[in-house]
Design an enzyme around this catalytic site. Sequence first.
Site, PDB file in Angstrom:
ATOM      1  N   LYS A 186      10.623   5.604  -4.764  1.00 30.74           N
ATOM      2  CA  LYS A 186      10.550   4.738  -5.856  1.00 30.74           C
ATOM      3  C   LYS A 186       9.068   4.469  -6.260  1.00 30.74           C
ATOM      4  CE  LYS A 186      10.389   0.205  -7.272  1.00 30.74           C
ATOM      5  NZ  LYS A 186       9.484   0.405  -8.631  1.00 30.74           N
ATOM      6  N   GLU A 261       1.417  -0.768   3.640  1.00 26.61           N
ATOM      7  CA  GLU A 261      -0.293  -0.581   3.092  1.00 26.61           C
ATOM      8  C   GLU A 261      -0.383  -1.913   2.152  1.00 26.61           C
ATOM      9  OE1 GLU A 261      -2.563   0.925   4.507  1.00 26.61           O
ATOM     10  OE2 GLU A 261      -1.449   2.676   5.646  1.00 26.61           O
ATOM     11  N   CYS A 295      -7.221  -0.894  -3.473  1.00 31.34           N
ATOM     12  CA  CYS A 295      -6.810  -2.087  -2.413  1.00 31.34           C
ATOM     13  C   CYS A 295      -8.397  -2.085  -1.451  1.00 31.34           C
ATOM     14  CB  CYS A 295      -5.916  -1.420  -1.742  1.00 31.34           C
ATOM     15  SG  CYS A 295      -6.009   0.338  -1.000  1.00 31.34           S
ATOM     16  N   GLU A 392      -7.835 -11.201  -3.983  1.00 34.13           N
ATOM     17  CA  GLU A 392      -8.511  -9.911  -4.473  1.00 34.13           C
ATOM     18  C   GLU A 392      -8.132  -9.871  -5.910  1.00 34.13           C
ATOM     19  OE1 GLU A 392      -4.823  -7.339  -3.543  1.00 34.13           O
ATOM     20  OE2 GLU A 392      -6.306  -5.657  -3.183  1.00 34.13           O
TER      21      GLU A 392
HETATM   22  P1  NAP Z   1       3.443  -4.549  -6.360  1.00 33.54           P
HETATM   23  O1  NAP Z   1       3.511  -5.653  -7.510  1.00 33.54           O
HETATM   24  O2  NAP Z   1       3.433  -5.012  -4.897  1.00 33.54           O
HETATM   25  O3  NAP Z   1       3.897  -3.316  -6.527  1.00 33.54           O
HETATM   26  C1  NAP Z   1       4.211  -1.917  -5.796  1.00 33.54           C
HETATM   27  C2  NAP Z   1       5.487  -1.369  -5.747  1.00 33.54           C
HETATM   28  O4  NAP Z   1       6.431  -2.395  -5.236  1.00 33.54           O
HETATM   29  C3  NAP Z   1       6.009  -1.141  -7.248  1.00 33.54           C
HETATM   30  O5  NAP Z   1       6.764   0.089  -7.295  1.00 33.54           O
HETATM   31  C4  NAP Z   1       6.757  -2.295  -7.357  1.00 33.54           C
HETATM   32  O6  NAP Z   1       7.898  -2.146  -8.362  1.00 33.54           O
HETATM   33  C5  NAP Z   1       7.544  -2.497  -6.224  1.00 33.54           C
HETATM   34  N1  NAP Z   1       8.185  -3.741  -5.948  1.00 33.54           N
HETATM   35  C6  NAP Z   1       7.709  -4.905  -6.393  1.00 33.54           C
HETATM   36  N2  NAP Z   1       8.612  -5.833  -6.041  1.00 33.54           N
HETATM   37  C7  NAP Z   1       9.466  -5.280  -5.280  1.00 33.54           C
HETATM   38  C8  NAP Z   1      10.720  -5.721  -4.599  1.00 33.54           C
HETATM   39  N3  NAP Z   1      11.172  -6.909  -4.564  1.00 33.54           N
HETATM   40  N4  NAP Z   1      11.473  -4.675  -3.948  1.00 33.54           N
HETATM   41  C9  NAP Z   1      11.150  -3.375  -3.869  1.00 33.54           C
HETATM   42  N5  NAP Z   1      10.266  -3.024  -4.587  1.00 33.54           N
HETATM   43  C10 NAP Z   1       9.351  -3.892  -5.300  1.00 33.54           C
HETATM   44  O7  NAP Z   1       1.743  -4.095  -6.222  1.00 33.54           O
HETATM   45  P2  NAP Z   1       1.150  -3.391  -7.358  1.00 33.54           P
HETATM   46  O8  NAP Z   1       0.296  -4.651  -8.394  1.00 33.54           O
HETATM   47  O9  NAP Z   1       1.711  -2.536  -8.065  1.00 33.54           O
HETATM   48  O10 NAP Z   1      -0.151  -2.827  -6.462  1.00 33.54           O
HETATM   49  C11 NAP Z   1      -1.354  -3.297  -6.500  1.00 33.54           C
HETATM   50  C12 NAP Z   1      -1.454  -3.958  -4.902  1.00 33.54           C
HETATM   51  O11 NAP Z   1      -1.369  -2.866  -3.881  1.00 33.54           O
HETATM   52  C13 NAP Z   1      -2.800  -4.517  -4.538  1.00 33.54           C
HETATM   53  O12 NAP Z   1      -2.661  -5.789  -3.927  1.00 33.54           O
HETATM   54  C14 NAP Z   1      -3.352  -3.338  -3.833  1.00 33.54           C
HETATM   55  O13 NAP Z   1      -4.410  -3.950  -2.806  1.00 33.54           O
HETATM   56  C15 NAP Z   1      -2.333  -2.870  -3.074  1.00 33.54           C
HETATM   57  N6  NAP Z   1      -2.734  -1.583  -2.492  1.00 33.54           N
HETATM   58  C16 NAP Z   1      -2.905  -1.187  -1.251  1.00 33.54           C
HETATM   59  C17 NAP Z   1      -3.145  -0.079  -0.686  1.00 33.54           C
HETATM   60  C18 NAP Z   1      -3.318   0.226   0.729  1.00 33.54           C
HETATM   61  O14 NAP Z   1      -3.360   1.508   1.031  1.00 33.54           O
HETATM   62  N7  NAP Z   1      -3.434  -0.785   1.539  1.00 33.54           N
HETATM   63  C19 NAP Z   1      -3.289   1.191  -1.569  1.00 33.54           C
HETATM   64  C20 NAP Z   1      -3.144   0.837  -3.108  1.00 33.54           C
HETATM   65  C21 NAP Z   1      -2.952  -0.482  -3.446  1.00 33.54           C
HETATM   66  P3  NAP Z   1       7.905  -3.071  -9.786  1.00 33.54           P
HETATM   67  O15 NAP Z   1       6.786  -2.571 -10.515  1.00 33.54           O
HETATM   68  O16 NAP Z   1       9.172  -2.440 -10.389  1.00 33.54           O
HETATM   69  O17 NAP Z   1       7.993  -4.316  -9.406  1.00 33.54           O
END
Ligand code: NAP
Length: 491
Positions: A186, A261, A295, A392
Amino acid sequence: MSTALHLDLNDRALLRDQLLIGGEWVDGAAGARDDVTDPATGGLVGQVAAGTRADARRAIELADAAQRDWGRTPAKTRSRILRAWHDLIVEHVDDLAILLTAEQGKPLAESRGEILYGATFIEWYAEEAKRAYGEVIPSPADGRRLLTLRKPIGVVAAITPWNFPMAMIARKAAPALAAGCTIVIKPAPTTPLSALALGELAQRAGVPAGVLSIVCGPAEEVGGELAESPLVRKITFTGSTPVGKLLMTQAAQTVKRVSLELGGNAPFIVFDDADLDVAVRGAIDSKFRNAGQTCVCANRILVQDGIHDAFVERFAAATAALQVGNGFDDGVEQGPLIDDRALAKVRDHIEDAVTHGASVVVGGDAHELGGTFFQPTVLTGATPAMRIAVDETFGPVAPVFRFTTEEEAVELANATESGLAAYFCTQDLGRAWRVGEALEFGVVGVNTGLISYEGAPFGGVKQSGLGREGSRHGLDDFLEISYLCIDGLGV
Ligand code: NAP
């Protein structure tokens, strides 16, 4: 596909707008579509089918049906298919970069970099597929032989974010397929085009029907089904820490393996003995790549007293020189932020910091280009009492904290619930060891702001996650150990 923006692709078949389920391109069960917009212009890039819970369920069932054959496919055959996928991605890097910049906003050169970086994971795991060794255990008794097999864990669900829409998928799909697992992905709804183009190339590379499916759609529906289905044996997620915690809770109901991650809060420490050029270059690379929306990007710049003023002067000048603009324009080094929410968070962090005594040295405000463009910003006088110290920012803001001793720096750096990446600059070998060992982070860069490499294990400690991606360790997360005890052998 209806496109408001004309994307100049050599291979227009890469522009997919349907779901990939069981080897076929299909619309979602409800017939709904989601807009994909260009963050640089706000214009419509296209519309993509939005899947439902029923679509996710069907993709999972077909993945489950394909699991047995894929798991039994010789490792060398899986390796060849992965290698073909890698080669196709490299061949189409220009088109893939255009799609990525159109939906995500990062400069075209960074998009190319991300695609080639993501492809290296597929190349790496094409090799590792052949090395999922078991072991023979010295026998405790006559007539017995003990051994372990390493088997694919089963159907994998991958949920990925918008900031690296290609690489985060490659880092998950490559080890899953190499291990013999099928996968349902997804992607983030903001950036589905990169994911779907990868799916198209996976098909061309010979990934069998059902082995890799892509279901776009709302998190509650598609994500919910992936997290709750008893047929899914593992969830691999990259995204925010709160969503990671939620998925972990949901996965507990069916005792799935979980790899996470999650968010970071990286310190970038500059010691008095650092090479100033190296420190400034490293801080710029780490802080401003992808407009600070990574991240691993430096969230807190900690600088020792003796080098503080010289560093701030040089760092501020380098920051002010960064070219902001549309990622498709030549020479642009920083694109727009992904959306208004991201912009609001950046503003909030700056306002809070200034209220608590920080000074704006460079930037500090929206960019004259409007929309979600923001000026690359440097603040000084940052303290642990500020929101920017604990949260962050995910934007182009570099708060500089001042410290006096090495112990103080390590304490400040570790004072976070996150533990993904950390960086420090020093020319003292003893200090490099001491600080490297004392930092509570999964990834540490010394005298560099760029640490990613497919052969190195990437992942966080504390609330930044579980498991590792990349390297030989990355395959383990997709394998189960099965112990075989054979008696009556007469040997
Ligand atoms: P996010 O809001 O957590 O969303 C990530 C993914 O999860 C999206 O596909 C989102 O879809 C989905 N999602 C959200 N709520 C969900 C739920 N209840 N059930 C299943 N899936 C769900 O994060 P983001 O804002 O896109 O990304 C930024 C974050 O990612 C930052 O905190 C960053 O640090 C972290 N990140 C970490 C790494 C690493 O390797 N550690 C790498 C890159 C990014 P929807 O948009 O449809 O909600």
